[in-house]
Structure formats: structure tokens, C-alpha cells
Design a protein around this motif. Structure first.
Motif, PDB file in Angstrom:
ATOM      1  N   ASP A 288       0.813  -1.220   0.000  1.00  0.00           N
ATOM      2  CA  ASP A 288       0.000   0.000   0.000  1.00  0.00           C
ATOM      3  C   ASP A 288       0.845   1.268   0.000  1.00  0.00           C
ATOM      4  N   GLY A 289       2.157   1.118  -0.137  1.00  0.00           N
ATOM      5  CA  GLY A 289       3.065   2.251   0.015  1.00  0.00           C
ATOM      6  C   GLY A 289       3.279   3.048  -1.254  1.00  0.00           C
ATOM      7  N   VAL A 290       4.151   4.038  -1.168  1.00  0.00           N
ATOM      8  CA  VAL A 290       4.360   4.990  -2.265  1.00  0.00           C
ATOM      9  C   VAL A 290       5.044   4.354  -3.471  1.00  0.00           C
ATOM     10  N   HIS A 291       5.758   3.242  -3.263  1.00  0.00           N
ATOM     11  CA  HIS A 291       6.437   2.582  -4.374  1.00  0.00           C
ATOM     12  C   HIS A 291       5.501   1.665  -5.162  1.00  0.00           C
ATOM     13  N   SER A 292       4.379   1.320  -4.567  1.00  0.00           N
ATOM     14  CA  SER A 292       3.486   0.334  -5.159  1.00  0.00           C
ATOM     15  C   SER A 292       2.683   0.909  -6.322  1.00  0.00           C
ATOM     16  N   VAL A 293       2.649   0.159  -7.439  1.00  0.00           N
ATOM     17  CA  VAL A 293       1.788   0.510  -8.579  1.00  0.00           C
ATOM     18  C   VAL A 293       0.850  -0.662  -8.868  1.00  0.00           C
ATOM     19  N   ILE A 294       0.521  -1.413  -7.840  1.00  0.00           N
ATOM     20  CA  ILE A 294      -0.275  -2.635  -7.999  1.00  0.00           C
ATOM     21  C   ILE A 294      -1.685  -2.321  -8.508  1.00  0.00           C
ATOM     22  N   LEU A 295      -2.330  -1.302  -7.963  1.00  0.00           N
ATOM     23  CA  LEU A 295      -3.676  -0.947  -8.430  1.00  0.00           C
ATOM     24  C   LEU A 295      -3.628  -0.345  -9.831  1.00  0.00           C
ATOM     25  N   GLU A 296      -2.529   0.339 -10.164  1.00  0.00           N
ATOM     26  CA  GLU A 296      -2.357   0.821 -11.541  1.00  0.00           C
ATOM     27  C   GLU A 296      -2.334  -0.347 -12.517  1.00  0.00           C
ATOM     28  N   GLN A 297      -1.687  -1.431 -12.127  1.00  0.00           N
ATOM     29  CA  GLN A 297      -1.646  -2.613 -12.992  1.00  0.00           C
ATOM     30  C   GLN A 297      -3.058  -3.091 -13.325  1.00  0.00           C
ATOM     31  N   VAL A 298      -3.929  -3.102 -12.328  1.00  0.00           N
ATOM     32  CA  VAL A 298      -5.308  -3.541 -12.554  1.00  0.00           C
ATOM     33  C   VAL A 298      -6.012  -2.615 -13.537  1.00  0.00           C
ATOM     34  N   SER A 299      -5.871  -1.305 -13.324  1.00  0.00           N
ATOM     35  CA  SER A 299      -6.508  -0.336 -14.225  1.00  0.00           C
ATOM     36  C   SER A 299      -5.964  -0.459 -15.641  1.00  0.00           C
ATOM     37  N   HIS A 300      -4.651  -0.586 -15.766  1.00  0.00           N
ATOM     38  CA  HIS A 300      -4.039  -0.684 -17.086  1.00  0.00           C
ATOM     39  C   HIS A 300      -4.395  -1.991 -17.787  1.00  0.00           C
ATOM     40  N   GLY A 301      -4.753  -3.003 -16.989  1.00  0.00           N
ATOM     41  CA  GLY A 301      -5.131  -4.276 -17.578  1.00  0.00           C
ATOM     42  C   GLY A 301      -6.319  -4.167 -18.507  1.00  0.00           C
ATOM     43  N   ILE A 302      -7.246  -3.274 -18.199  1.00  0.00           N
ATOM     44  CA  ILE A 302      -8.425  -3.104 -19.053  1.00  0.00           C
ATOM     45  C   ILE A 302      -8.008  -2.532 -20.399  1.00  0.00           C
ATOM     46  N   ALA A 303      -7.197  -1.470 -20.396  1.00  0.00           N
ATOM     47  CA  ALA A 303      -6.766  -0.832 -21.642  1.00  0.00           C
ATOM     48  C   ALA A 303      -5.920  -1.778 -22.488  1.00  0.00           C
ATOM     49  N   VAL A 304      -5.021  -2.538 -21.853  1.00  0.00           N
ATOM     50  CA  VAL A 304      -4.170  -3.469 -22.596  1.00  0.00           C
ATOM     51  C   VAL A 304      -5.015  -4.574 -23.225  1.00  0.00           C
ATOM     52  N   ARG A 305      -5.979  -5.097 -22.493  1.00  0.00           N
ATOM     53  CA  ARG A 305      -6.824  -6.166 -23.038  1.00  0.00           C
ATOM     54  C   ARG A 305      -7.765  -5.626 -24.114  1.00  0.00           C
ATOM     55  N   MET A 306      -8.199  -4.376 -23.989  1.00  0.00           N
ATOM     56  CA  MET A 306      -8.938  -3.745 -25.085  1.00  0.00           C
ATOM     57  C   MET A 306      -8.076  -3.688 -26.345  1.00  0.00           C
ATOM     58  N   ALA A 307      -6.820  -3.311 -26.180  1.00  0.00           N
ATOM     59  CA  ALA A 307      -5.913  -3.192 -27.317  1.00  0.00           C
ATOM     60  C   ALA A 307      -5.706  -4.535 -27.997  1.00  0.00           C
ATOM     61  N   VAL A 308      -5.474  -5.590 -27.213  1.00  0.00           N
ATOM     62  CA  VAL A 308      -5.254  -6.919 -27.788  1.00  0.00           C
ATOM     63  C   VAL A 308      -6.495  -7.382 -28.534  1.00  0.00           C
ATOM     64  N   MET A 309      -7.661  -7.212 -27.916  1.00  0.00           N
ATOM     65  CA  MET A 309      -8.908  -7.624 -28.573  1.00  0.00           C
ATOM     66  C   MET A 309      -9.120  -6.880 -29.889  1.00  0.00           C
ATOM     67  N   ALA A 310      -8.902  -5.569 -29.868  1.00  0.00           N
ATOM     68  CA  ALA A 310      -9.110  -4.772 -31.069  1.00  0.00           C
ATOM     69  C   ALA A 310      -8.128  -5.164 -32.172  1.00  0.00           C
ATOM     70  N   LEU A 311      -6.894  -5.452 -31.808  1.00  0.00           N
ATOM     71  CA  LEU A 311      -5.880  -5.791 -32.806  1.00  0.00           C
ATOM     72  C   LEU A 311      -6.109  -7.172 -33.425  1.00  0.00           C
ATOM     73  N   VAL A 312      -6.485  -8.158 -32.607  1.00  0.00           N
ATOM     74  CA  VAL A 312      -6.711  -9.490 -33.186  1.00  0.00           C
ATOM     75  C   VAL A 312      -7.968  -9.523 -34.051  1.00  0.00           C
ATOM     76  N   MET A 313      -8.904  -8.615 -33.768  1.00  0.00           N
ATOM     77  CA  MET A 313     -10.099  -8.522 -34.609  1.00  0.00           C
ATOM     78  C   MET A 313      -9.886  -7.589 -35.804  1.00  0.00           C
ATOM     79  N   GLY A 314      -8.668  -7.059 -35.938  1.00  0.00           N
ATOM     80  CA  GLY A 314      -8.345  -6.225 -37.091  1.00  0.00           C
ATOM     81  C   GLY A 314      -9.019  -4.881 -37.097  1.00  0.00           C
ATOM     82  N   ARG A 315      -9.367  -4.373 -35.904  1.00  0.00           N
ATOM     83  CA  ARG A 315     -10.101  -3.116 -35.820  1.00  0.00           C
ATOM     84  C   ARG A 315      -9.269  -1.972 -35.276  1.00  0.00           C
ATOM     85  N   ALA A 316      -7.984  -2.204 -35.090  1.00  0.00           N
ATOM     86  CA  ALA A 316      -7.098  -1.139 -34.579  1.00  0.00           C
ATOM     87  C   ALA A 316      -5.751  -1.297 -35.232  1.00  0.00           C
ATOM     88  N   GLY A 317      -5.000  -0.199 -35.290  1.00  0.00           N
ATOM     89  CA  GLY A 317      -3.652  -0.242 -35.811  1.00  0.00           C
ATOM     90  C   GLY A 317      -3.614  -0.289 -37.323  1.00  0.00           C
TER      91      GLY A 317
END
Length: 317
Positions: A288-317
Motif C-alpha cells: 500500500d506504500g508509495v512505491h506500489s503501482v499494484i492498483l495501476e496494474q489492474v486499471s491498465h489491464g483493461i486498456a491493454v486487453r482492449m488493445a489486444v482484442m481490437a488488434l486481433v479482430m483487425g479493428r485497430a492499428g
């Protein structure tokens, strides 16, 4: 492997592992994820890229973070989502995996997100699905967890974009961890010059040096002067036999405390794929300290998985 993941034009066909994918592809996924980051802050948290598409979360292992973030990612891309409870599905009644896939394909499914306890299960499905169906590996046995690795390196890049200057330590149950294997491949591909794996000898794979990493069997030495510490969960469900004396003894030697963290660089990032076992792998003041980015990882997981889904479906990039 790349022949299975990429089509004849070099486009992403499935997303099964980061092993064998080029640096350019990893950067493309992260750049696409950056473009989706703002969706979270919109009044209507949706974009129409996968409208009319059907995504099936096919989870043969229990999961909270991974399944939920995949579901949110698909819905934010405007896809229809089916969560298949395998424990009460036909596979639990004796139907084969391929029969399950064939029946779902008959319902005009466009994408399978697969989590399975057996290594290679996602690759097996990818080899047998219809040409128009995509497969994303959400974790298979001890083999790979590619979207977790991508969200980890995406989080690192947000804070420390120069991968070529980093020292990274991966700490914990390296032997049983699919996350560790995917992290190592992603970090190497992105040019990280020094990757350390830190664990008791019983939790290090044989000849782990062949992966291009430096093994340490003492936590203090392993995290000395590093820029990033990637903690891992003890994979107790995959352990057969006594790999550690006890959780208490493991924490005494390998638990990340504030005192031990002081050996790393002052701006070191602390990460964990979750779920966190507090007082086993990591102290609460560190999680829970100042060095931790653990909750950021969870938030970023949504954007990264959106990107993968969009790319494999040929709808991005």
C-alpha cells in the motif's frame, strides 16, 4: 509459434504468447492501449470497435481480476460477452473440449478468451477454431500469461520509459509461474539489459539461466539497486510436495518489507499480479506504500486487453 499468431499478411491473428512476437508488436499493443486509456474517464465508457461481435470468456480455472478485466474490456469495445461457467457446463459432464468449441462456434462466436490449467490449451484451441474465430490466451498452466506481461510492461513504461536502462527483479515462485515466463520474454524483447529472478532454490527452474536471466537465492542481494521489483504469488495450487518449509519461513527470507525495499533504488516500482498474500510475499506497508503501482496494474489491464482484442479482430492499428 509466430505462424500461429500472425496471418500471412503479418497481422495479429491470435494472442497466445509474447514469446516470438517482435518488439514492434509489443510496442504497437502498448501504443494502442494508450489510445484506449481515456475511455475510462469518458461519461459513456464505450467505443464501437467490436459492436456486433461476440466474445466468450472460456475459463476452466477460477479467476477474478483476469476474467473481470477481460469482460470489461470487451464491453467497453461494445462487444456482446458470454461468461461460460465451465464447472457446470457440458465439459464437466464429459463433453470434449473440441466439442464445446464446435458448439460455441455454431452460435457465431467471434472470439474465445481461454484460461486453462493445462499448458498449451489455448494453442490447441487456436489450431482447431474456424478461420474467422480469434483466440486470446488468458493463462495456460505453467506456460504463459501474455496479457498480464503486457500490462506489467505497460505500467513500467508509464513510469520508466527507457527499458534499455533498467534492472528488473522478479521475486517469488518462478518455478510454477506462467506470469514470470511471459514477463521475462516481454522484458527481454523490449531490451531490458538485466533481469534477475529471486527465489529459494526449490522454486527456481533448472537451468533458469538459459532464459537470459541472473538467478539469486537471497532477496537482499537480488533486489540491490534494481529499478523494478515484480513480486509473484506462491502458486500453492500447482505445488506437489514441500517446496518451502512454511509460509512463515518464506516471508522471513523472501517477504518484501520496507527495510528490504530500501536496498533497491529510491524510485523503485513495486508490482504484483495479484491476488496478494499479505504477510507471505509482501508486507502491507509495501503493498500500500508509495512505491506500489499494484492498483495501476489492474486499471491498465483493461486498456491493454482492449488493445489486444481490437488488434486481433483487425479493428485497430
Amino acid at each position: 509459434m509466430s505462424d500461429l499468431q500472425l496471418d500471412s499478411q503479418g497481422r495479429l491473428r491470435h494472442f497466445l504468447t509474447v514469446e516470438g512476437l517482435s518488439r514492434e508488436w509489443l510496442l504497437k499493443i502498448m501504443d494502442t492501449a494508450e489510445s484506449f486509456g481515456s475511455v475510462t474517464y469518458q461519461k459513456v465508457k464505450k467505443v464501437p470497435l467490436l459492436r456486433g461481435k461476440t466474445v466468450v470468456n472460456l475459463f476452466f480455472e477460477t479467476s477474478t481480476r483476469t476474467r473481470t478485466t477481460f469482460e470489461l474490456a470487451a464491453k467497453r469495445l461494445s462487444a456482446d460477452v458470454l461468461n461460460l461457467n465451465v464447472q457446470v457446463s457440458a465439459t464437466a459432464k464429459g463433453e470434449s473440449l473440441l466439442d464445446t468449441i464446435r458448439n460455441l462456434e455454431a452460435m457465431s462466436v467471434d472470439m474465445f478468451v481461454v484460461r486453462h490449467p493445462d499448458s498449451g490449451a489455448a494453442h490447441f484451441i487456436a489450431r482447431h477454431v474456424a478461420p474467422e474465430v480469434c483466440v486470446i490466451n488468458a493463462g495456460d498452466g505453467r506456460h504463459a500469461h501474455p496479457t498480464q506481461a503486457l500490462l506489467d510492461v505497460f505500467t513500467i513504461r508509464r513510469h520508466k520509459p527507457d527499458f534499455a536502462s533498467l534492472k528488473v527483479a522478479i521475486v517469488g515462485d518462478i518455478l510454477h509461474s506462467r506470469v514470470a515466463r511471459s514477463q521475462i520474454h516481454a522484458l527481454k524483447t523490449l531490451g531490458v539489459p538485466e533481469i534477475r529472478v529471486v527465489a529459494p532454490r526449490t522454486l527456481l527452474p533448472k537451468a533458469v539461466e538459459s532464459l537470459g536471466v541472473v538467478p539469486y537465492c537471497e532477496l537482499e542481494a537480488g533486489i540491490e539497486g534494481v529499478d523494478v521489483i515484480l513480486m509473484l504469488r506462491l502458486q500453492k495450487e500447482r505445488m506437489q510436495g514441500a517446496f518451502i518449509p512454511s509460509e512463515h519461513e518464506y516471508y522471513r527470507s523472501f517477504g518484501l518489507t520496507s527495510a528490504r525495499l530500501a536496498r533497491a533504488k529510491p524510485d523503485c516500482l513495486v508490482m504484483h499480479p495479484g491476488p496478494i498474500n499479505r504477510g507471505v510475499e509482501i508486507a502491507s506497508e509495501v503493498a500500500d506504500g508509495v512505491h506500489s503501482v499494484i492498483l495501476e496494474q489492474v486499471s491498465h489491464g483493461i486498456a491493454v486487453r482492449m488493445a489486444v482484442m481490437a488488434l486481433v479482430m483487425g479493428r485497430a492499428g
